[in-house]
Enzyme design. Structure first.
Site, mmCIF file in Angstrom:
data_model
loop_
_atom_site.group_PDB
_atom_site.id
_atom_site.type_symbol
_atom_site.label_atom_id
_atom_site.label_comp_id
_atom_site.label_asym_id
_atom_site.label_seq_id
_atom_site.Cartn_x
_atom_site.Cartn_y
_atom_site.Cartn_z
ATOM 1 N N LYS A 1 -4.656 2.294 10.330
ATOM 2 C CA LYS A 1 -5.373 1.749 9.177
ATOM 3 C C LYS A 1 -4.513 0.749 8.417
ATOM 4 O O LYS A 1 -4.997 -0.302 7.980
ATOM 5 C CB LYS A 1 -5.799 2.884 8.241
ATOM 6 N N LYS A 2 -3.230 1.076 8.252
ATOM 7 C CA LYS A 2 -2.369 0.223 7.457
ATOM 8 C C LYS A 2 -2.053 -1.087 8.181
ATOM 9 O O LYS A 2 -2.000 -2.152 7.562
ATOM 10 C CB LYS A 2 -1.088 0.957 7.086
ATOM 11 N N THR B 1 -9.119 10.770 -0.998
ATOM 12 C CA THR B 1 -9.355 9.736 -2.015
ATOM 13 C C THR B 1 -10.783 9.222 -1.935
ATOM 14 O O THR B 1 -11.423 8.950 -2.959
ATOM 15 C CB THR B 1 -8.347 8.587 -1.827
ATOM 16 N N ARG C 1 -10.693 15.610 13.817
ATOM 17 C CA ARG C 1 -9.485 16.387 13.516
ATOM 18 C C ARG C 1 -9.720 17.353 12.375
ATOM 19 O O ARG C 1 -9.186 18.465 12.365
ATOM 20 C CB ARG C 1 -8.330 15.444 13.153
ATOM 21 N N ASP D 1 0.837 -1.193 0.000
ATOM 22 C CA ASP D 1 0.000 0.000 0.000
ATOM 23 C C ASP D 1 0.873 1.244 0.000
ATOM 24 O O ASP D 1 2.073 1.186 0.285
ATOM 25 C CB ASP D 1 -0.919 0.009 1.231
ATOM 26 N N LYS D 2 0.241 2.346 -0.317
ATOM 27 C CA LYS D 2 0.855 3.674 -0.292
ATOM 28 C C LYS D 2 -0.107 4.604 0.413
ATOM 29 O O LYS D 2 -1.335 4.460 0.323
ATOM 30 C CB LYS D 2 1.130 4.128 -1.720
ATOM 31 N N HIS D 3 0.446 5.570 1.124
ATOM 32 C CA HIS D 3 -0.398 6.568 1.763
ATOM 33 C C HIS D 3 0.240 7.939 1.617
ATOM 34 O O HIS D 3 1.448 8.094 1.782
ATOM 35 C CB HIS D 3 -0.607 6.259 3.246
ATOM 36 N N SER D 4 -0.581 8.932 1.324
ATOM 37 C CA SER D 4 -0.118 10.311 1.228
ATOM 38 C C SER D 4 -0.624 11.107 2.413
ATOM 39 O O SER D 4 -1.754 10.895 2.891
ATOM 40 C CB SER D 4 -0.635 10.947 -0.067
ATOM 41 N N SER E 1 -2.971 7.742 12.980
ATOM 42 C CA SER E 1 -4.091 7.572 12.060
ATOM 43 C C SER E 1 -3.680 6.738 10.857
ATOM 44 O O SER E 1 -4.352 5.776 10.474
ATOM 45 C CB SER E 1 -4.596 8.941 11.616
#
Length: 441
Positions: A187-188, A120, A168, A80-83, A183
């Site tokens: 999730k990851k 997203t 938040r 996975d990727k997260h920004s 956060s």
């Protein structure tokens, strides 16, 4: 069990919270014993007082355990990727199918917009019929069959984070390094990943405006993730200009369809997307090194396999099977379209990118309250980047608005966000830095 107000008071006064107090508070956040006001107060106390590494790990683990933790039995790595969020950052919509086309599996759990950034999940909501909150069985099935599934947080996965995330957004605590770290990683970790790549944005449109702040966040995420056994690399990428030339939910979906089909691939967006994907492939053992990973991703794009993966994902999650072929038939369009014209030529010397994100919210494309509805059609196209020549033949942007009054306000905001000079300034490279576990182990 400690009262929620005692946990808040302790953190407000600068005390370090032990595992039991953090666990109790997160359990209360999950089952409703902690009120919205108490959650907001806790977030503000953390924002001002900060958390130690032990507190970050404890908060992340408690939020991960607030729901189901997935495990997978798949023939390829789960990646996975997260920004951290920015303006014009629709990378996830392209990247997940690109990695899937290269043999990875991407069960991506995404969020709504935070502050001035687009989420997203909000972009996916612009696709008619797309089920962004499927049950876990459907999520597992689509991931296994297609190779990727981009969804929002469900009631089963990290539910404590889902509640705190929304609070938040409207309490001025989005930028907390500690809360961002917990956060993202809760999730990851709940998704059962084999590898994670972080995209930490830096610049005028990022939550971390300075490079030192961004490096600190990247180091925090890589460090906490490594402590939890998750292989993670962080890339620090530029957000001193919108990453894509569009901002707005349906507009960004259309942009991604152009990107995947090859109708349009802007250099900065393409460079960051490929670089993040290359890191994912190497982490997952799908390629030996970054150059070969980049070549494999380019081939997935050029062959059409990435577009096919995206189309299959959309259809499997309830969206239109012909979205790529007929986007105009499915994506909402704004009734007012206005070009922001310039009478004199010049060069973009500075972009207040955050203000462009706020202008999208002003158009109705984001939220000021958690319960606000979003207009998927509004936003901007053709946004100019720092260093670009503009003038009578190259406007600043095109506004997509619900009515003339909101278009007027958006035009004023965009004009104020750009600084124009007689000569081009130095534009930042899209990739600013790279952080690995070996650096921050």
């Amino acid at each position: 069990m400690m009262l929620p107000q005692e946990v808040i008071r302790a953190k407000r006064d600068g005390q370090e919270l032990d595992l039991s107090r953090i666990s109790d508070f997160i359990a209360g956040l999950t089952d409703g014993r902690v009120t919205e006001g108490q959650a907001a107060a806790f977030a503000m106390a953390v924002f001002f007082r900060g958390l130690s590494l032990d507190e970050r790990v404890a908060l992340t683990r408690a939020m991960t355990r607030s729901g189901t933790v997935l495990s997978w039995d798949l023939p390829g790595p789960v990646l996975d990727k997260h920004s951290t969020g920015g303006v014009g950052d629709a990378v996830s919509l392209a990247l997940a199918p690109m990695v899937a086309a290269c043999g990875g599996y991407v069960p991506m759990i995404s969020g709504r917009g935070l502050g001035h950034t687009g989420g997203t999940l909000d972009k996916l909501a612009a696709i008619p019929g797309y089920d962004a909150r499927p049950d876990l069985d459907r999520f597992r099935r689509v991931t296994a069959q297609v190779g990727c599934a981009i969804i929002g947080q469900t009631a089963e996965l990290a539910p404590a984070d889902a509640r705190l995330y929304a609070i938040r957004d409207v309490t001025g605590t989005v930028e907390s390094l500690d809360l961002i770290t917990a956060s993202i990683l809760s999730k990851k970790l709940a998704a059962g990943l084999d590898g994670l790549v972080m995209d930490v944005k830096v610049g005028s449109g990022a939550f971390m405006a300075g490079l030192d702040e961004a490096l600190g966040l990247g180091a925090a995420i890589v460090g906490v993730a490594g402590g939890a056994g998750l292989k993670t690399v962080a890339l620090v990428t530029d957000m001193d200009s919108p990453l894509a030339s569009v901002a707005g939910n349906a507009l960004e979906v259309a942009y991604i369809l152009d990107y995947l089909t090859g109708r349009g691939r802007e250099p900065a967006f393409h460079a960051i997307t490929v670089e993040l994907g290359a890191e994912m492939l190497v982490l997952g053992g799908l390629t030996e090194d970054l150059p070969s990973a980049r070549a494999r991703l380019e081939q997935a794009l050029d062959s059409g396999r990435a577009l096919e993966s995206f189309s299959r994902m959309v259809a499997a999650l309830g969206g239109p099977a012909d979205l790529a072929e007929r986007p105009q038939a499915h994506l909402a369009a704004a009734p007012v379209i206005r070009t922001i014209e310039l009478s004199e030529p010049g060069y973009i010397t500075h972009v207040a990118t955050r203000d462009i994100g706020l202008a999208v919210i002003g158009l109705g494309g984001g939220r000021t309250r958690p319960q606000d509805e979003i207009d998927p059609a509004v936003g901007f196209t053709g946004l100019a980047r720092a260093g670009e020549a503009v003038g009578p033949d190259r406007p600043l942007a095109v506004i997509h608005a619900h009515d003339a009054a909101t278009a007027d306000r958006a035009e004023a905001a965009v004009r104020a966000a750009y600084r124009i000079g007689p000569a081009p300034g130095a534009a930042n490279a899209p990739l600013r830095d790279r952080i690995t576990g070996s650096q921050y182990g």
